[in-house]
Design an enzyme around this catalytic site. Structure first.
Site, PDB file in Angstrom:
ATOM      1  N   LEU A 106       0.983  -1.253  -0.108  1.00 22.26           N
ATOM      2  CA  LEU A 106      -0.135   0.126   0.029  1.00 22.26           C
ATOM      3  C   LEU A 106       0.975   1.158  -0.144  1.00 22.26           C
ATOM      4  O   LEU A 106       1.677   1.349   0.805  1.00 22.26           O
ATOM      5  CB  LEU A 106      -0.927  -0.140   1.250  1.00 22.26           C
ATOM      6  CG  LEU A 106      -1.989   0.904   1.274  1.00 22.26           C
ATOM      7  CD1 LEU A 106      -3.141   0.769   0.018  1.00 22.26           C
ATOM      8  CD2 LEU A 106      -2.914   0.757   2.397  1.00 22.26           C
ATOM      9  N   ASP A 107       1.227   1.976  -1.226  1.00 17.64           N
ATOM     10  CA  ASP A 107       2.240   2.585  -1.340  1.00 17.64           C
ATOM     11  C   ASP A 107       1.841   4.045  -0.474  1.00 17.64           C
ATOM     12  O   ASP A 107       1.014   4.350   0.395  1.00 17.64           O
ATOM     13  CB  ASP A 107       2.397   3.231  -2.678  1.00 17.64           C
ATOM     14  CG  ASP A 107       1.243   3.952  -3.235  1.00 17.64           C
ATOM     15  OD1 ASP A 107       0.831   5.045  -2.479  1.00 17.64           O
ATOM     16  OD2 ASP A 107       0.636   3.549  -4.228  1.00 17.64           O
TER      17      ASP A 107
END
Ligand code: DC
Length: 504
Positions: A106-107
Site C-alpha cells: 500500500l504505497d
C-alpha cells in the site's frame, strides 16, 4: 523443532507410525528439499528444509499465528524497516507485533487497510491474483471520467509493457467545479490482482490521475470505525472467513462456496467477473486441464503454457508410463489390476514435468515405444486409476497445467480452464515419428490408431472432450500459435472475464 530423523518427524506429524514412515522413505515417497530420500537415518530440520510425503508438505510446528489490521495513514511506508528512517507501519503497531509482516503493498501516498500477519500461507494467497481476493478502494481522481474510460480501465491496457486492469470501477460522486482543472470524481474500485501501483498507473494513462487513494476492504475485512493510524486484532470469525476464502480452511459444507462478491453495492456490466461461470471458485486450485490424444502436441504446449503463465507443469501420462515401466521391469502381468496398482505408490510427479520412480528420474526411460504400449494396457485398470487420480490431485494442490486424457472430465472437472488439443491422424503420426527418432510414419500411425482406440473405448475415464473444454485443432498451427491461443484463454480466465464459450 530441531533437526531430527525424518521418520520421527513424519510420525510426529501424524502421517504414519515410525515403522510406517520408514516404509514410506524406503518406497521413495519422501522428498527432502526436492530430492527423494531413500536412505534410513537422514536428519532434517523442518524449519529450514522442505519435507514432502507423497508430494504434500510437512509443516513444522509454528509460533501462534497473529493477525491485525492497521488503518495506514498517508505518508507512512509499508515496510518493516527503512534505512532513511522515514515513518513506517511498524512504528504504529505494538512491540509484540513487530515481527509480523505487512501483506502486500500500500504505497506511501495511499491510506487504508493493511493486514499484518505471520501466517505466510495466508499472506501469499491474499496477494496472489490466482486466489482472487477482492480489495476495495476509494479513489479521488482528477476530472470526470465517463463510461468509456471506465470500460477501458476494466478491459485492460498495457502500461510499460505490462497488462494492467481494474476488476470493477464505478463513479460514486462527481465534483463538477466550473474550472476544469478543479473537477474531481470519486470512484469505487475493486482489484483482484494488485500489480505495483496498478490503480494509479491505469487511471493516469487514461487521463485521470489519482489524487487520493484509500483501501477500505481486503476480502471480508473492512475498516469500520478504525481511525487513521490505529490497529486492531482480527476477530476469530474474520480470520477463518479469510482463510476459508483462499482455501486454507474447509468450507462448512463441501458444496458451500464463498459468495461471489463480498460487497453488495458492487456489480454492473462493468464488473469483469460478473456472470462468468468460468471464473474459478476462490478456494479451488487454478488448474489448466489439457487433454487430447497422443501426438496432438499436449506435452510441448502444456510445458510452454506453464512457463509463460508461471504455473507448474504436470504430465500425468508420464506417471501412467512409469507404472508400466516399473511393472515391466519386474516382469509383472500388466493386465492384472491387483498386481499393477501398488506400483502407483512408487511414482511421483514434480511441477517441472518430470516423473520419478523410486526416487529416480525416469522421464526419458518412459518414452520408449514398448513402454508406450505397456502404458496403454495398464491405463485401463480402474483400481490403478483411483490411486493415480488421487496423487494427481495432490500434485496440483496449488494449481498448475496438467495434461492427460481425463483431466477436464475426471481429475479436475471444475478446472477453470479446459483445453482439448487434437490434430489430424497423419499429422499426429508424423510428429510422434520424429519424436521417436524417425520410426516409420506408417508404423507409428497404426500404433497411434490402436492406442487411441484403447484410450477412447475403455470403460473408466476414456479419452473424451469435456463439454466445457476449448477444442483446438493444432494440425495447421505452429507450436507458438497454439501456445499463444491457450495463454489467451488462461489470461481471460484469470482475469475473470466472461469467456466466449467453448469452441468446437
Ligand atoms: O500422454 P501419454 O502418451 O504419455 O500417455 C501414456 C498413456 O497413459 C496413454 O495410453 C494414455 C494414458 N493416460 C491416461 O489414461 N490418463 C491420463 N490422464 C494420461 C495418460
Amino acid at each position: 523443532m530441531a533437526a531430527e530423523r525424518l521418520q520421527k518427524l513424519i510420525a510426529r506429524a501424524g502421517i504414519a507410525s515410525r515403522r510406517g514412515a520408514e516404509r514410506l522413505i524406503a518406497e521413495g515417497r519422501v522428498m527432502l528439499d526436492g530430492v527423494v530420500v531413500r536412505r534410513r537415518g537422514v536428519v532434517a530440520d523442518p524449519r529450514r528444509q522442505e519435507i514432502r510425503v507423497d508430494g504434500t508438505r510437512l509443516r513444522a510446528r509454528r509460533k501462534p499465528r497473529r493477525y491485525l489490521i492497521l488503518n495506514k495513514p498517508t505518508g507512512v511506508l509499508t515496510t518493516r524497516s527503512d534505512p532513511g528512517r522515514r515513518p513506517i507501519v511498524m512504528d504504529l503497531v505494538p512491540p509484540s507485533a513487530r515481527s509480523l509482516a505487512p501483506v502486500g503493498r500500500l504505497d506511501g501516498a495511499s491510506s487504508g487497510l493493511l493486514l499484518l500477519t505471520n501466517d505466510g500461507d495466508l499472506a501469499y494467497r491474499v496477494t496472489h491474483p490466482r486466489f482472487r481476493v477482492p480489495k476495495i478502494y476509494l479513489a479521488t481522481v482528477r476530472g470526470l471520467p465517463g463510461e468509456a474510460v471506465l470500460d477501458r480501465a476494466c478491459r485492460g491496457i498495457r502500461v510499460d509493457g505490462e497488462g494492467l486492469r481494474l476488476d470493477h470501477a464505478e463513479v460514486i460522486a462527481r465534483f463538477p467545479h466550473r474550472a476544469e482543472g478543479r473537477r474531481r470524481s470519486r470512484l469505487r474500485i475493486r482489484l483482484l490482482g494488485g500489480r505495483n501501483r496498478e490503480i494509479r498507473r491505469v487511471l493516469s494513462v487514461l487521463g485521470h490521475p489519482v489524487l487520493e487513494l484509500h483501501r477500505t476492504a481486503i476480502g471480508n475485512l473492512e475498516d469500520t470505525g478504525l481511525r487513521p493510524g490505529r490497529w486492531r486484532n482480527l476477530r476469530p470469525a474474520e480470520i477463518s472467513g479469510l482463510r476459508r476464502a483462499v482455501g486454507l480452511e474447509a468450507a462448512r459444507s463441501p458444496r458451500t462456496r464463498p459468495p461471489a462478491r463480498s460487497r453488495p453495492a458492487i456489480g454492473s456490466r462493468r464488473t469483469a467477473a460478473s456472470g462468468s461461470a468460468a471464473a474459478p471458485a476462490p478456494h479451488s486450485p487454478f488448474v489448466v486441464a489439457m487433454d487430447g490424444p497422443a501426438g496432438s502436441g499436449k506435452s510441448s504446449v502444456a510445458r510452454m503454457v506453464a512457463r509463460r503463465c508461471g504455473l507448474g507443469y504436470f504430465n500425468t501420462g508420464a506417471s501412467v508410463r512409469a507404472v508400466a515401466l516399473a511393472a515391466m521391469r519386474q516382469g509383472a502381468d500388466l493386465d492384472d489390476p491387483a498386481v499393477v496398482r501398488p506400483f502407483a505408490f512408487r511414482v511421483l510427479l514434480d511441477p517441472e514435468g518430470r516423473v520419478f520412480l523410486d526416487g529416480v528420474d525416469v522421464s526419458v526411460a518412459v518414452r520408449a515405444p514398448d513402454v508406450s504400449r505397456g502404458a496403454s494396457r495398464v491405463a485401463v485398470h480402474a483400481e490403478l486409476r483411483e490411486v493415480l487420480v488421487e496423487r494427481w490431485r495432490q500434485a496440483a494442490g496449488a494449481g498448475g497445467v496438467m495434461e492427460g486424457r481425463d483431466i477436464g472430465t475426471v481429475v479436475f472437472p471444475e478446472a477453470p480452464v479446459k483445453v482439448f488439443l487434437d490434430a489430424r491422424p497423419e499429422v499426429r503420426a508424423a510428429r510422434r515419428s520424429s519424436d521417436e527418432g524417425g520410426r516409420s510414419v506408417a508404423a507409428v500411425a497404426s500404433e497411434l490408431e490402436r492406442r487411441d482406440r484403447t484410450d477412447s473405448a475403455r470403460e473408466v475415464a476414456p479419452l473424451r472432450q469435456a463439454t466445457d473444454a476449448h477444442r483446438l485443432d493444432t494440425s495447421d498451427l505452429t507450436l507458438e500459435e497454439t501456445v499463444d491461443r491457450v495463454v489467451a484463454i488462461v489470461d481471460q480466465a484469470r482475469a475473470g472475464k466472461p469467456e466466449p464459450g467453448p469452441t468446437h
